[in-house]
Design a protein around this motif. Structure first.
Motif, PDB file in Angstrom:
ATOM      1  N   VAL A   1       0.840  -1.191   0.000  1.00 17.66           N
ATOM      2  CA  VAL A   1       0.000   0.000   0.000  1.00 17.66           C
ATOM      3  C   VAL A   1       0.880   1.249   0.000  1.00 17.66           C
ATOM      4  O   VAL A   1       1.883   1.316   0.705  1.00 17.66           O
ATOM      5  N   SER A   2       0.498   2.227  -0.806  1.00 16.42           N
ATOM      6  CA  SER A   2       1.157   3.520  -0.760  1.00 16.42           C
ATOM      7  C   SER A   2       0.367   4.421   0.180  1.00 16.42           C
ATOM      8  O   SER A   2      -0.764   4.817  -0.134  1.00 16.42           O
ATOM      9  N   ILE A   3       0.951   4.746   1.315  1.00 17.33           N
ATOM     10  CA  ILE A   3       0.263   5.604   2.277  1.00 17.33           C
ATOM     11  C   ILE A   3       0.049   6.992   1.681  1.00 17.33           C
ATOM     12  O   ILE A   3      -1.031   7.589   1.817  1.00 17.33           O
ATOM     13  N   ILE A   4       1.059   7.509   0.980  1.00 23.63           N
ATOM     14  CA  ILE A   4       0.955   8.848   0.397  1.00 23.63           C
ATOM     15  C   ILE A   4      -0.145   8.894  -0.667  1.00 23.63           C
ATOM     16  O   ILE A   4      -0.996   9.797  -0.669  1.00 23.63           O
ATOM     17  N   LYS A   5      -0.164   7.921  -1.579  1.00 27.99           N
ATOM     18  CA  LYS A   5      -1.180   7.902  -2.630  1.00 27.99           C
ATOM     19  C   LYS A   5      -2.573   7.663  -2.056  1.00 27.99           C
ATOM     20  O   LYS A   5      -3.564   8.238  -2.530  1.00 27.99           O
ATOM     21  N   THR A   6      -2.649   6.810  -1.039  1.00 23.44           N
ATOM     22  CA  THR A   6      -3.938   6.557  -0.397  1.00 23.44           C
ATOM     23  C   THR A   6      -4.495   7.829   0.224  1.00 23.44           C
ATOM     24  O   THR A   6      -5.672   8.170   0.042  1.00 23.44           O
ATOM     25  N   LEU A   7      -3.662   8.554   0.944  1.00 25.77           N
ATOM     26  CA  LEU A   7      -4.102   9.812   1.544  1.00 25.77           C
ATOM     27  C   LEU A   7      -4.480  10.826   0.469  1.00 25.77           C
ATOM     28  O   LEU A   7      -5.496  11.530   0.580  1.00 25.77           O
ATOM     29  N   TYR A   8      -3.665  10.902  -0.574  1.00 27.63           N
ATOM     30  CA  TYR A   8      -3.914  11.883  -1.634  1.00 27.63           C
ATOM     31  C   TYR A   8      -5.255  11.633  -2.321  1.00 27.63           C
ATOM     32  O   TYR A   8      -6.054  12.562  -2.510  1.00 27.63           O
ATOM     33  N   VAL A   9      -5.515  10.384  -2.713  1.00 29.40           N
ATOM     34  CA  VAL A   9      -6.757  10.079  -3.425  1.00 29.40           C
ATOM     35  C   VAL A   9      -7.969  10.355  -2.541  1.00 29.40           C
ATOM     36  O   VAL A   9      -8.961  10.941  -2.984  1.00 29.40           O
ATOM     37  N   ASN A  10      -7.907   9.939  -1.284  1.00 33.52           N
ATOM     38  CA  ASN A  10      -9.045  10.154  -0.386  1.00 33.52           C
ATOM     39  C   ASN A  10      -9.348  11.629  -0.191  1.00 33.52           C
ATOM     40  O   ASN A  10     -10.492  12.071  -0.338  1.00 33.52           O
ATOM     41  N   PHE A  11      -8.324  12.417   0.122  1.00 35.66           N
ATOM     42  CA  PHE A  11      -8.561  13.818   0.458  1.00 35.66           C
ATOM     43  C   PHE A  11      -8.667  14.716  -0.780  1.00 35.66           C
ATOM     44  O   PHE A  11      -9.178  15.826  -0.685  1.00 35.66           O
TER      45      PHE A  11
ATOM     46  N   LEU B   1     -19.081   8.240  -3.178  1.00 37.56           N
ATOM     47  CA  LEU B   1     -19.501   7.042  -2.451  1.00 37.56           C
ATOM     48  C   LEU B   1     -20.963   7.194  -2.068  1.00 37.56           C
ATOM     49  O   LEU B   1     -21.322   8.137  -1.366  1.00 37.56           O
ATOM     50  N   GLU B   2     -21.795   6.254  -2.503  1.00 39.01           N
ATOM     51  CA  GLU B   2     -23.213   6.333  -2.169  1.00 39.01           C
ATOM     52  C   GLU B   2     -23.567   5.527  -0.927  1.00 39.01           C
ATOM     53  O   GLU B   2     -24.715   5.567  -0.472  1.00 39.01           O
ATOM     54  N   GLN B   3     -22.607   4.800  -0.388  1.00 40.34           N
ATOM     55  CA  GLN B   3     -22.801   4.054   0.855  1.00 40.34           C
ATOM     56  C   GLN B   3     -21.925   4.662   1.960  1.00 40.34           C
ATOM     57  O   GLN B   3     -20.967   5.378   1.684  1.00 40.34           O
ATOM     58  N   LYS B   4     -22.246   4.367   3.198  1.00 46.36           N
ATOM     59  CA  LYS B   4     -21.460   4.861   4.320  1.00 46.36           C
ATOM     60  C   LYS B   4     -20.012   4.396   4.176  1.00 46.36           C
ATOM     61  O   LYS B   4     -19.762   3.208   4.008  1.00 46.36           O
ATOM     62  N   PRO B   5     -19.050   5.309   4.239  1.00 43.08           N
ATOM     63  CA  PRO B   5     -17.650   4.931   4.022  1.00 43.08           C
ATOM     64  C   PRO B   5     -17.097   4.017   5.111  1.00 43.08           C
ATOM     65  O   PRO B   5     -17.320   4.241   6.294  1.00 43.08           O
ATOM     66  N   LYS B   6     -16.388   2.979   4.678  1.00 45.08           N
ATOM     67  CA  LYS B   6     -15.684   2.073   5.571  1.00 45.08           C
ATOM     68  C   LYS B   6     -14.244   1.979   5.108  1.00 45.08           C
ATOM     69  O   LYS B   6     -13.960   2.032   3.908  1.00 45.08           O
ATOM     70  N   THR B   7     -13.335   1.804   6.030  1.00 41.48           N
ATOM     71  CA  THR B   7     -11.909   1.788   5.704  1.00 41.48           C
ATOM     72  C   THR B   7     -11.577   0.717   4.668  1.00 41.48           C
ATOM     73  O   THR B   7     -11.956  -0.452   4.813  1.00 41.48           O
ATOM     74  N   PHE B   8     -10.885   1.129   3.605  1.00 37.20           N
ATOM     75  CA  PHE B   8     -10.396   0.253   2.544  1.00 37.20           C
ATOM     76  C   PHE B   8     -11.508  -0.487   1.810  1.00 37.20           C
ATOM     77  O   PHE B   8     -11.294  -1.596   1.302  1.00 37.20           O
ATOM     78  N   MET B   9     -12.690   0.079   1.717  1.00 34.19           N
ATOM     79  CA  MET B   9     -13.790  -0.580   1.014  1.00 34.19           C
ATOM     80  C   MET B   9     -13.594  -0.557  -0.508  1.00 34.19           C
ATOM     81  O   MET B   9     -14.090  -1.423  -1.226  1.00 34.19           O
TER      82      MET B   9
ATOM     83  N   GLY C   1     -15.358  14.626   5.409  1.00 37.10           N
ATOM     84  CA  GLY C   1     -16.015  13.694   6.319  1.00 37.10           C
ATOM     85  C   GLY C   1     -15.875  12.251   5.890  1.00 37.10           C
ATOM     86  O   GLY C   1     -15.746  11.343   6.724  1.00 37.10           O
ATOM     87  N   ASP C   2     -15.891  12.005   4.570  1.00 33.84           N
ATOM     88  CA  ASP C   2     -15.695  10.650   4.054  1.00 33.84           C
ATOM     89  C   ASP C   2     -14.210  10.295   4.008  1.00 33.84           C
ATOM     90  O   ASP C   2     -13.810   9.177   4.334  1.00 33.84           O
ATOM     91  N   ALA C   3     -13.383  11.257   3.602  1.00 35.63           N
ATOM     92  CA  ALA C   3     -11.954  10.990   3.417  1.00 35.63           C
ATOM     93  C   ALA C   3     -11.264  10.570   4.712  1.00 35.63           C
ATOM     94  O   ALA C   3     -10.352   9.735   4.702  1.00 35.63           O
ATOM     95  N   ILE C   4     -11.691  11.111   5.828  1.00 35.06           N
ATOM     96  CA  ILE C   4     -11.035  10.836   7.103  1.00 35.06           C
ATOM     97  C   ILE C   4     -11.130   9.371   7.493  1.00 35.06           C
ATOM     98  O   ILE C   4     -10.320   8.858   8.274  1.00 35.06           O
ATOM     99  N   ARG C   5     -12.095   8.651   6.912  1.00 33.67           N
ATOM    100  CA  ARG C   5     -12.266   7.229   7.193  1.00 33.67           C
ATOM    101  C   ARG C   5     -11.412   6.344   6.280  1.00 33.67           C
ATOM    102  O   ARG C   5     -11.412   5.129   6.404  1.00 33.67           O
ATOM    103  N   LEU C   6     -10.729   6.953   5.315  1.00 33.90           N
ATOM    104  CA  LEU C   6      -9.871   6.246   4.353  1.00 33.90           C
ATOM    105  C   LEU C   6     -10.608   5.082   3.680  1.00 33.90           C
ATOM    106  O   LEU C   6     -10.154   3.929   3.716  1.00 33.90           O
ATOM    107  N   PRO C   7     -11.714   5.363   3.011  1.00 33.66           N
ATOM    108  CA  PRO C   7     -12.441   4.288   2.334  1.00 33.66           C
ATOM    109  C   PRO C   7     -11.729   3.759   1.091  1.00 33.66           C
ATOM    110  O   PRO C   7     -12.019   2.668   0.616  1.00 33.66           O
ATOM    111  N   ILE C   8     -10.772   4.531   0.563  1.00 37.04           N
ATOM    112  CA  ILE C   8     -10.052   4.132  -0.648  1.00 37.04           C
ATOM    113  C   ILE C   8      -8.608   3.805  -0.286  1.00 37.04           C
ATOM    114  O   ILE C   8      -7.949   4.557   0.429  1.00 37.04           O
ATOM    115  N   VAL C   9      -8.125   2.658  -0.760  1.00 36.01           N
ATOM    116  CA  VAL C   9      -6.729   2.277  -0.546  1.00 36.01           C
ATOM    117  C   VAL C   9      -6.076   2.075  -1.907  1.00 36.01           C
ATOM    118  O   VAL C   9      -6.673   1.510  -2.824  1.00 36.01           O
ATOM    119  N   VAL C  10      -4.842   2.555  -2.059  1.00 39.12           N
ATOM    120  CA  VAL C  10      -4.171   2.585  -3.358  1.00 39.12           C
ATOM    121  C   VAL C  10      -2.801   1.915  -3.259  1.00 39.12           C
ATOM    122  O   VAL C  10      -2.016   2.212  -2.352  1.00 39.12           O
TER     123      VAL C  10
END
Length: 231
Positions: free
Chosen positions: A15-25, A56-64, A31-40
């Motif tokens: 996992v790229s922590i930097i890319k994951t943070l970048y894509v989410n935020f 995201l049309e569903q409640k965000p969950k980490t790495f969904m 409010g959704d990004a803080i949960r890190l629903p996207i992992v890259v």
């Protein structure tokens, strides 16, 4: 225990922590990004995300939503390790469900359109999606390796020196619970009905609205009815 599993995933799947943070935020509201629903994955190249968004049309969950993970080992080692995620000119990727995964070596281009992905979507290695008009997947779709789905010709076409004014781009729609096998191509304007199987190495150039069918051949025709499949 949950923390240990999370760290194992970070190490094992690169996992790229930097890319994951970048894509989410960059693509989600805070409010959704803080949960890190996207992992890259670190092998994913990101391009033009400032001019597009992810919904995201569903409640965000980490790495969904996973970009660059899973897939078949034989396909993984056959292809280049790089993947591409590009959203530009106001394009959107819309996830209507709570889980989706794109395996390594994927290419996603969304330009001025909506690429909609349903619940439980998975694609194997080497898939290419080009959305200039729109691509839509229903729930529970399974896409094999090296599948190409395009909603546009990509270039202007001429006949006897004159521009062909036929439709250059038209939305592609894949129904619910559709299995698209390896090495298939689905081209502009094609609609595939629910519960179908698109067999290995098929090229679909016309819509097939029938359901519970096996589709195959170089132009994508119904080969058999009363078919079903499961993961």
């Amino acid at each position: 225990m949950k923390c240990s599993k999370g760290l194992l995933m970070l190490w094992k799947n690169q996992v790229s922590i930097i890319k994951t943070l970048y894509v989410n935020f960059r693509t989600l509201n805070f409010g959704d990004a803080i949960r890190l629903p996207i992992v890259v994955s670190r092998h994913v190249k990101l391009k033009n995300l400032k001019k597009g968004s992810i919904v995201l049309e569903q409640k965000p969950k980490t790495f969904m939503i996973q970009f660059g993970f899973g897939g078949s080992e034989d396909l993984f080692y056959y292809n280049s390790k790089k993947s591409l995620l590009m959203i530009r000119n106001g394009g959107q990727i819309v996830f209507t469900g709570s889980k989706a995964r794109f395996s390594p070596h994927f290419s996603i281009l969304v330009d001025s359109s909506i690429f909609e992905v349903g619940e439980g979507f998975t694609c194997n290695n080497g898939c290419s999606f080009s959305s200039l008009n729109g691509i839509k997947f229903g729930n529970d779709c399974l896409v094999g390796g090296n599948v190409i789905i395009r909603d546009s010709d990509g270039h202007r076409v001429f006949c006897d020196g004159k521009l062909n004014h036929s439709i250059r781009s038209a939305k592609v729609e894949i129904g619910k619970h559709v299995w698209i096998c390896n090495n298939c191509s689905i081209l502009k304007g094609v609609v595939i009905g629910n519960n179908n199987i698109v067999s290995y190495n098929t090229t679909c150039i016309k819509s097939i609205l029938d359901e519970n069918c096996l589709i195959g051949g170089h132009v994508g025709v119904v080969l058999r009815h009363n078919m079903s499949w499961e993961r």
